[in-house]
Design an enzyme around this catalytic site. Structure first.
Site, PDB file in Angstrom:
ATOM      1  N   ASP A 236      -0.008   4.921   6.510  1.00  0.00           N
ATOM      2  CA  ASP A 236      -0.560   6.006   5.712  1.00  0.00           C
ATOM      3  C   ASP A 236      -0.274   5.805   4.225  1.00  0.00           C
ATOM      4  O   ASP A 236       0.783   5.300   3.838  1.00  0.00           O
ATOM      5  CB  ASP A 236       0.062   7.333   6.178  1.00  0.00           C
ATOM      6  CG  ASP A 236      -0.495   8.535   5.463  1.00  0.00           C
ATOM      7  OD1 ASP A 236      -1.701   8.782   5.581  1.00  0.00           O
ATOM      8  OD2 ASP A 236       0.280   9.233   4.771  1.00  0.00           O
TER       9      ASP A 236
ATOM     10  N   GLU B 185      -4.392   2.357   5.412  1.00  0.00           N
ATOM     11  CA  GLU B 185      -5.200   3.399   4.780  1.00  0.00           C
ATOM     12  C   GLU B 185      -5.012   3.203   3.277  1.00  0.00           C
ATOM     13  O   GLU B 185      -4.072   3.726   2.685  1.00  0.00           O
ATOM     14  CB  GLU B 185      -4.766   4.793   5.218  1.00  0.00           C
ATOM     15  CG  GLU B 185      -5.719   5.880   4.745  1.00  0.00           C
ATOM     16  CD  GLU B 185      -5.043   7.009   3.979  1.00  0.00           C
ATOM     17  OE1 GLU B 185      -5.764   7.802   3.368  1.00  0.00           O
ATOM     18  OE2 GLU B 185      -3.807   7.084   3.969  1.00  0.00           O
TER      19      GLU B 185
END
Length: 731
Positions: free
Chosen positions: A400, A453
């Protein structure tokens, strides 16, 4: 037996106040002139005796819970124990201070070097048999602490009882506690450099209490894995050359109230029926605030206790694997929350976070950023990535917020950040960390994929770490990268009324300009269906029929486009409401008693068929990352709102995808096609009546004609349904 020489007041104070670095030198049994001195620290005891074979000797009360005496013995009694008398009971226990360190020199060396790839086996609470006695070894890294004590339900949370010892200059504190077994609750009390104390959960805890409680729990796994076949074959084909369609979900709200084991009874069957190859779990590591969806982690080594135990979580993964479904999990090494019982200023000074407050404070989320330049912190995170893959058989880590790690000026204004040593804005420490993490995971865990990401155009996110790019950096080493540009552009196009789409046609074609710069995933994730962004179907223009038609056409385009697919839960049946972690998907939309149920079921049936055709068609995944796998037929028909392109497999077998993003039927639409294929068949049509469409299509084979079109020698004439995607194959 005679009284022991009194402790020096300074030593006594340090011991009682929790600032002694070596309590084992004071407590336990030691040789002294004239015998063996035994000293015990047992607050609230009325008396303490040393017992061994043929021996019982009462210790003398020295006050403050200290008991000691010199025994007229030449050798320390083997396996001696303490008999402790309280107001209303008497207990016999092993003396924790008679044991040698239960952590080896190699472990300490690797920790000191920041290279312990199995850190969870060295730090934390580990049940074990040490010197023939069963108990639990407690270890914690706290280099700035003046002293550390372990507290828990085994000592009625009295911090005085069990001071830990410092092991050399590593910053590691250790204590073996006989008789403490799995299930025990514990924390560490640390004395800060200023003399104040703080009670902390174990950073390496492998199990935690159910929030809002936050004690750590001694854990031993008893799970017996039954996924050997899956584990043996998962790495047989590189992921970028394999079918890879992902169903993303938030475990606590997928079916609210279900435990890991109850989810194991429902989730694998549901995902398998829909044909997804993988699930992606939003963060499962322990987190205090459910509203963070798991993205603010306090227990990096503990699956959230909200849904069960770590073994229960393993059971869920095992069940998914045995159903033929891979498991990705979101992993959050970018930041951590400031809770005063967790990692923030863990031992009284910045430890896991950066020493510079400006570097430590995350500007967007009110959290703290890790100090990637500190070897022990980097080790904590690299080992954590390995831990989930090895201990829980996780098949992939979606990392993330990578962009927030890579740039020193991320969400910072001029003057709020300091350039790196080369004058640039790249966070060189974070780059080195990500490279080390990826290299370590790929080396140790065959078949695992890491996914970034990353929302910028950083060069070489999915390039090998040893290949230097034009910017002078080696690749970050990820296997795949979320294509945030494709997501933003394509959704921007789809939200427009069809009459306006001609002016935004490039939004649907631009991704092919850079499609082969990285190995991409096409993400329609949770982030796109919350906070006022509306669900996927609700983004679409028009009435309810047109919204669903747009939704279906977009999914057909997405599954045919180069890149892997990711779809968030609820979007597979066109849920109209935004996702809420409080109640999850609107499953009632699929209740046969609901009048509009066929509308939603039709979309889900389409997703099932998309996945089935996708998995059976190598042209859609085998050459995802090379230009030879794609060819435009027509990419400039902006006035028609039409796109057409061909995908090829390694043998050259084609699949033709045609998208009509206008609400009119286009009869007799001529399309150039690859030569050598005399007949084309419609194999998927998002406008099919069974999906809730109008039923317009091409039921009969389309014969190739020797009419040059779109720069090709042959062509076919097709009917393009309204707001629909059609797939054609030769045969």
């Amino acid at each position: 037996m005679r009284p022991a020489p009194p402790l020096h007041e300074f030593t006594r104070a340090r011991l009682l106040q929790g600032t002694h670095h070596d309590p084992h030198s004071v407590l336990g049994a030691h040789h002294v002139p004239g015998g063996i001195v035994v000293r015990a620290l047992r607050p609230w005891a009325k008396g303490v005796a040393v017992v061994a074979k043929g021996l019982r000797a009462e210790l003398i009360d020295e006050g403050d819970g200290l008991f000691a005496a010199i025994l007229p013995l030449r050798e320390i009694p083997k396996d001696h124990r303490l008999l402790v008398t309280y107001e209303d009971t008497e207990v016999t226990l092993d003396d924790p201070y008679r044991f040698l360190p239960a952590l080896g020199e190699l472990d300490l060396h690797l920790i000191g070097e920041g290279r312990h790839e199995e850190l969870w086996r060295a730090l934390g609470a580990r049940p074990m048999t040490h010197e023939g006695v069963a108990g639990t070894r407690f270890t914690v890294w706290a280099p700035n602490a003046l002293g550390v004590r372990v507290v828990g339900d085994f000592n009625v949370w009295d911090s005085t009882v069990h001071p830990m010892r410092s092991l050399g200059g590593t910053g590691v504190w250790e204590l073996f506690l006989p008789g403490v077994t799995e299930g025990a609750l514990y924390k560490f009390e640390l004395t800060r450099p200023d003399g104040s104390r703080t009670l902390r959960a174990d950073p390496m805890a492998r199990r935690a209490e159910v929030p809002p409680a936050n004690a750590s729990i001694v854990e031993t796994s008893h799970h017996v894995w039954r996924d050997a076949d899956w584990m043996a074959r998962r790495g047989a084909r590189p992921v970028h050359e394999a079918p890879f369609s992902v169903y993303e979900l938030h475990l606590p709200s997928w079916r609210p109230g279900l435990t890991y084991r109850q989810l194991a009874e429902q989730l694998p069957a549901y995902v398998k029926d829909l044909g997804f190859t993988h699930v992606e779990l939003m963060p499962v590591a322990e987190h205090p605030f459910g509203g963070s969806w798991g993205y603010q982690v306090t227990g990096f080594y503990a699956p959230t206790a909200r849904l069960g135990t770590p073994d229960d979580f393993k059971h869920l993964i095992d069940s998914l694997h045995r159903a033929g479904i891979g498991v990705l999990m979101d992993w959050v090494p970018a930041h951590f929350p400031r809770d005063d019982w967790a990692l923030a200023e863990f031992d009284g000074r910045p430890l896991y976070e950066h020493q510079d407050p400006a570097r430590a404070a995350h500007p967007d989320w009110g959290t703290l950023e890790f100090d990637y330049g500190r070897k022990e912190v980097r080790n904590f995170l690299v080992a954590n990535a390995v831990y989930w893959c090895e201990e829980f058989h996780i098949d992939g880590l979606r990392v993330d917020a990578v962009a927030s790690m890579l740039y020193l000026d991320y969400s910072r204004e001029p003057g709020q950040w300091t350039p790196n040593e080369h004058g640039g804005r790249e966070n060189l420490d974070a780059v080195a960390f990500l490279q080390e993490m990826n290299a370590t995971v790929y080396r140790r865990c065959p078949g695992v994929v890491t996914v970034a990401e990353e929302s910028t155009a950083w060069d070489g996110v999915t390039r090998a770490t040893h290949h230097t790019g034009p910017g002078g950096f080696g690749g970050l080493g990820f296997g795949l990268k979320w294509n945030m540009g494709w997501m933003h552009d394509s959704l921007e196009y789809m939200t427009k009324e069809p009459v306006h789409r001609r002016y935004h046609h490039g939004d649907m074609t631009f991704a092919m300009v850079y499609a082969y710069s990285e190995n991409y995933v096409l993400p329609i994730s949770h982030d796109e269906v919350v906070h006022g962004k509306r669900s996927l179907v609700s983004k679409m223009p028009g009435d309810w029929w047109q919204q669903r038609a747009n939704h279906r056409a977009f999914l057909g385009f997405m599954w045919a486009h180069p890149g892997k697919q990711l779809l968030f839960m609820g979007q597979e049946f066109a849920q109209g409401a935004e996702w809420s972690e409080a109640h999850g998907p609107d499953w009632w939309l699929l209740d046969p008693s609901y009048s509009a149920e066929p509308d939603h079921r039709g979309v889900r049936d389409l997703v099932r068929d998309l996945n089935a055709h996708y998995r059976a068609t190598p042209a859609l995944w085998q050459r995802d990352t090379v230009p030879e796998g794609f060819e435009w037929i027509v990419g400039d028909a902006a006035d028609d709102n039409v796109l057409a392109f061909v995908r090829y497999d390694a043998q050259g077998s084609p699949l033709l995808a045609v998208c009509n993003f206008s609400p009119v039927v286009r009869h007799g639409y001529r399309l150039g096609v690859p030569p050598g294929e005399p007949v084309w068949h419609e194999v998927l049509n998002t406008d099919a009546a069974g999906y809730g469409g109008s039923g317009v299509g091409n039921p009969d084979p389309l014969k190739a004609e020797p009419t040059a079109w779109h720069g090709r020698r042959v062509s076919v004439v097709a009917v393009l349904p309204p707001l629909a995607t059609v797939w054609l194959r030769p045969g």
